[in-house]
Write an enzyme that holds these catalytic residues in place. Structure first.
Site, mmCIF file in Angstrom:
data_model
loop_
_atom_site.group_PDB
_atom_site.id
_atom_site.type_symbol
_atom_site.label_atom_id
_atom_site.label_comp_id
_atom_site.label_asym_id
_atom_site.label_seq_id
_atom_site.Cartn_x
_atom_site.Cartn_y
_atom_site.Cartn_z
ATOM 1 N N SER A 1 2.481 8.744 7.554
ATOM 2 C CA SER A 1 3.435 7.869 7.184
ATOM 3 C C SER A 1 4.226 7.347 8.210
ATOM 4 O O SER A 1 3.514 6.618 9.073
ATOM 5 C CB SER A 1 4.236 8.421 6.145
ATOM 6 N N ASP B 1 -2.342 3.629 -2.127
ATOM 7 C CA ASP B 1 -1.197 3.910 -1.633
ATOM 8 C C ASP B 1 -0.163 3.063 -2.250
ATOM 9 O O ASP B 1 -0.030 1.899 -2.232
ATOM 10 C CB ASP B 1 -1.100 3.791 -0.133
ATOM 11 N N HIS C 1 0.074 7.807 -1.423
ATOM 12 C CA HIS C 1 0.349 8.153 0.140
ATOM 13 C C HIS C 1 -0.047 9.292 0.513
ATOM 14 O O HIS C 1 -0.166 9.479 1.597
ATOM 15 C CB HIS C 1 1.807 7.821 -0.221
#
Length: 787
Positions: free
Chosen positions: A652, A725, A759
């Site tokens: 991330s 995601d 994610h």
């Protein structure tokens, strides 16, 4: 160009879909080991649940149909969320005898969250099947289970289950009995999809899974609409309430006479999730008759960045009163940049709800609030400019007394979290006895974390320590079983002992679980906290992990794994957190598996970005590179790292960091960037803690975007991203375009797009493939770079 050379060059850019890779056998065995169960303690403190997580579902499960509607992901087969925190098994523990009773789970079902009745006598689970969602009742005394007949739950939106205070009735959201077939989209469009704005500023983050058409609106209505109902768990009688609607939340007053219903209304938005849709706040009688409309909130499309919705928010019944509803309201228009003497107020209205009383006002924005068992309120506010957070106690007569104050980032002064009782739909009431409460915290210190439990006197503001993890162990308080804090459930581990749960009673520790070490080879891993300084004097740290059978003095290929954070000052940036006494047991697509491939790891390496809360990112790149250089230099000084064989990785914002470090330094041989955002022009209304927009500070946005520096990335980079995601800002296109940019500028890059993953990566196949890719990439470009 000869044919052989042409074919070779073509392969460099040829896309390919391959089968899933398998991780090495030793990693697969660790992934297959059972996880430490989660724990849920009854409100009566007489029993607790050990809940076995359902880890690593097969990719076939993630590949089931999914609808992306109004910010939600819905499984149309069972009318629930696409992904749930589920448990495959549960055991009930009697906290007097410590006897354990396995619960009978219906075949083909997974358990959702445990919902204890207020008196602790019963537990209600949502049971998730492939084609429906039901309710399972558990008798806490015997462990007997019984499904609720005919309860077909709609869990697609809002909280689908809640106990009433009588511990006999459940408030449920059901699939409407009269619902027809799913709306079908026309094969031929009736016209274009159109959006229009009225010329007023409407800044918004880059939300995903939004409505995109009128047909999407019809699907949202179809799947999110529920029938509210009361179920008598003793007789099985079902009483429907009011008409079907889309409920953001439903809750019943402590005396059981009134229902708070927050109902989503049209018009919907195609640029905002359902949490921003128009909302009607209603109070019903227990029979479902509308008694009062407390507020009708319009579409929240004018919320400033870091702001809040105007009108009532965070509504809750006051537990110690029969039927008094409380809520918070912004006094600054919801705008944190607006100057105002007070930013929030607390208001309340008691049955019959014909008047509103202002209880108190806060100078800064309310950040959290929990009621005490005697009706008082523990409330925190937060000043975004100074990062100061304060805790208050609000008396029953409205007097507000400040108890604690600190910089939010000051881990050393964190007083801990008030302990309490959880029941119903995860509501927590702080236990108070003799004007004292219990606070449990991490116990961050220069030597690492030492979790603790304190008794805190609300009148004198004095603290006394009841429990603290001893040296050599990492032991946390899971819950207190009495108000005095002398009888506890703890979770204890060390570098050689796996996590287990204990009953800690007046200094005596009795084991509740006896899990053994599932990966003995990892006990040969060594770890320690390492402190050092950046060139400008800012204190930093990392946890150094060395692989099994490491020989002292050997310089190893090394992985730096990090996630940058911002701080207002160097003192808080340099504080130590984490513990060297934790049990090493990696799970999921963890970078710790590099240890089994012979790498040293500098874990959670400090990469602080220090500065004013409005402008710290103006020096982001300089501070990022300086922090990374300091970490490598320290590891080289320790004699464990080969400076030519260092890789960097992160997930991330850590993936974003990785690309920037490769673009703006030559410290690393290669990088692994997972689920990152690389082009900040695609997140123009702020990202992470950045409060300025792209148009207010274009130079910072452009300078921080590694996409725009892709031509400078001359080290190999592996990009991994979930194709589904839905994290705000990290659209899959971020990695796709980053791959194109690096490739187009002649860089060495590999792009791995994981089907059906969000994610984080959940499926067993995805986890193994990710680990195989990560290890192979660093083996080739870091460990064996000179070959």
């Amino acid at each position: 160009m000869n044919r052989a050379l042409f074919c070779l060059l073509s392969l460099a850019v040829l896309p390919a879909q391959s089968t899933y890779k398998r991780a090495p056998e030793n990693i697969r065995r660790i992934l297959s080991s059972p996880a430490t169960p989660a724990v849920s303690i009854s409100p009566a403190k007489s029993h607790m649940l050990l809940l076995e997580p359902d880890r690593y579902p097969p990719i076939a499960e993630l590949a089931q149909p999914m609808l992306r509607l109004a910010g939600s992901r819905i499984n149309p087969r069972n009318n629930g969320p696409r992904v749930i925190l589920a448990y495959r098994a549960a055991r009930l523990v009697n906290l007097t005898t410590l006897a354990q009773t396995p619960l009978a789970v219906p075949a083909g079902a997974k358990l959702g969250r445990a919902n204890w009745s207020p008196n602790g006598a019963s537990i209600a689970f949502l049971t998730y099947f492939e084609d429906r969602i039901g309710v399972l009742l558990v008798d806490a005394a015997s462990g007997r289970t019984q499904p609720v007949a005919g309860a077909q739950i709609n869990a697609a939106f809002g909280d689908a289950i809640d106990w009433l205070a009588d511990s006999r009735h459940l408030l449920l959201q059901l699939v409407p009995a009269s619902r027809g077939p799913e709306p079908k989209a026309s094969a031929v469009p009736g016209g274009p999809d159109i959006q229009e704005t009225a010329g007023k500023a409407s800044p918004a983050p880059t939300y995903q899974d939004l409505l995109k058409s009128e047909h999407d609106e019809k699907l949202f209505d179809y799947y999110a609409t529920s029938q509210a109902a009361l179920v008598d768990t003793a007789t099985g009688k079902v009483q429907t309430l009011s008409k079907p609607a889309i409920f953001e939340s439903l809750s019943v007053s402590p005396d059981g006479k009134y229902v708070l219903a927050q109902v989503v209304r049209r018009p919907y938005s195609w640029v905002l999730p359902a949490a921003r849709f128009p909302l009607e706040i209603q109070i019903w009688t227990r029979e479902g008759k509308l008694l009062k409309t407390l507020a009708s909130l319009p579409l929240a499309d004018r919320i400033p960045l870091e702001g809040v919705r105007t009108g009532p928010r965070s509504l809750a019944w006051i537990p110690a009163r029969p039927a008094t509803l409380s809520w918070w309201e912004a006094l600054d228009g919801g705008n944190p940049r607006e100057k105002a003497p007070y930013r929030d107020r607390l208001a309340a209205s008691a049955a019959p709800f014909d008047s509103t009383q202002e209880i108190t006002k806060l100078e800064e924005r309310r950040s959290s609030a929990s009621f005490l068992s005697d009706g008082r309120l523990w409330v925190s506010d937060y000043d975004r400019r100074t990062r100061r957070t304060r805790q208050y106690i609000l008396g029953q007569n409205g007097e507000l007394v400040e108890l604690l104050s600190r910089n939010r980032d000051d881990k050393y002064r964190d007083p801990g979290t008030p302990q309490g009782t959880v029941s119903g739909d995860d509501r927590r009431v702080i236990d108070v006895a003799g004007d004292q409460i219990l606070l449990a915290g991490d116990g961050a210190s220069p030597s690492g974390d030492h979790p603790f439990l304190d008794r805190f006197h609300l009148g004198t503001k004095q603290k006394s320590r009841l429990f603290q993890s001893e040296n050599g162990y990492y032991e946390t308080v899971v819950g207190a079983l009495n108000p005095e804090g002398t009888r506890l459930i703890t979770r204890r581990e060390s570098t050689t002992e796996p996590p287990n749960y204990y009953l800690f009673d007046k200094g005596k520790r009795t084991a509740i679980t006896r899990f053994t070490d599932p990966a003995p080879e990892l006990r040969q891993v060594t770890k320690r906290l390492v402190s050092y300084k950046r060139a400008d004097g800012v204190s930093l740290k990392f946890t150094l992990y060395l692989p099994p059978n490491y020989k002292e003095g050997t310089r190893l290929p090394t992985v730096v794994w990090a996630y940058p954070k911002d701080y207002a000052d160097a003192d808080t940036a340099g504080q130590v957190s984490g513990s060297q006494d934790r049990f090493v047991m990696p799970s999921g697509a963890s970078h710790f598996f590099y240890l089994l491939a012979g790498y040293a790891i500098l874990d959670d390496a400090s990469l602080p970005v220090v500065g004013d809360s409005e402008s710290f990112n103006d020096t982001y790149l300089d501070q990022l590179v300086a922090g990374a250089r300091a970490a490598i230099e320290k590891a080289v000084e320790l004699g464990v790292t080969d400076p030519r064989r260092v890789g960097v990785g992160g997930h991330s914002y850590g993936g974003f960091m990785t690309a920037n470090l490769l673009a703006h330094s030559d410290l690393f041989a290669a990088g692994v960037a997972r689920s990152g955002a690389y082009n900040r022009t695609l997140t123009p209304f702020g990202f992470q803690s950045e409060r300025r927009t792209l148009w207010e500070k274009p130079d910072t946005y452009l300078r921080m975007s590694p996409f725009l520096s892709a031509h400078k990335i001359n080290e190999p980079i592996l990009l991994i991203h979930g194709q589904a995601d839905n994290n705000t800002g990290t659209f899959p296109i971020q990695s796709e375009r980053m791959y194109t940019a690096v490739r187009g500028n002649g860089g060495t890059v590999r792009l791995v797009m994981l089907p059906h993953e969000s994610h984080g990566y959940a499926a067993r196949e995805s986890v193994e493939h990710t680990l195989a890719e990560m290890i192979e990439w660093f083996d080739k470009h870091v460990k064996n770079r000179d070959r």
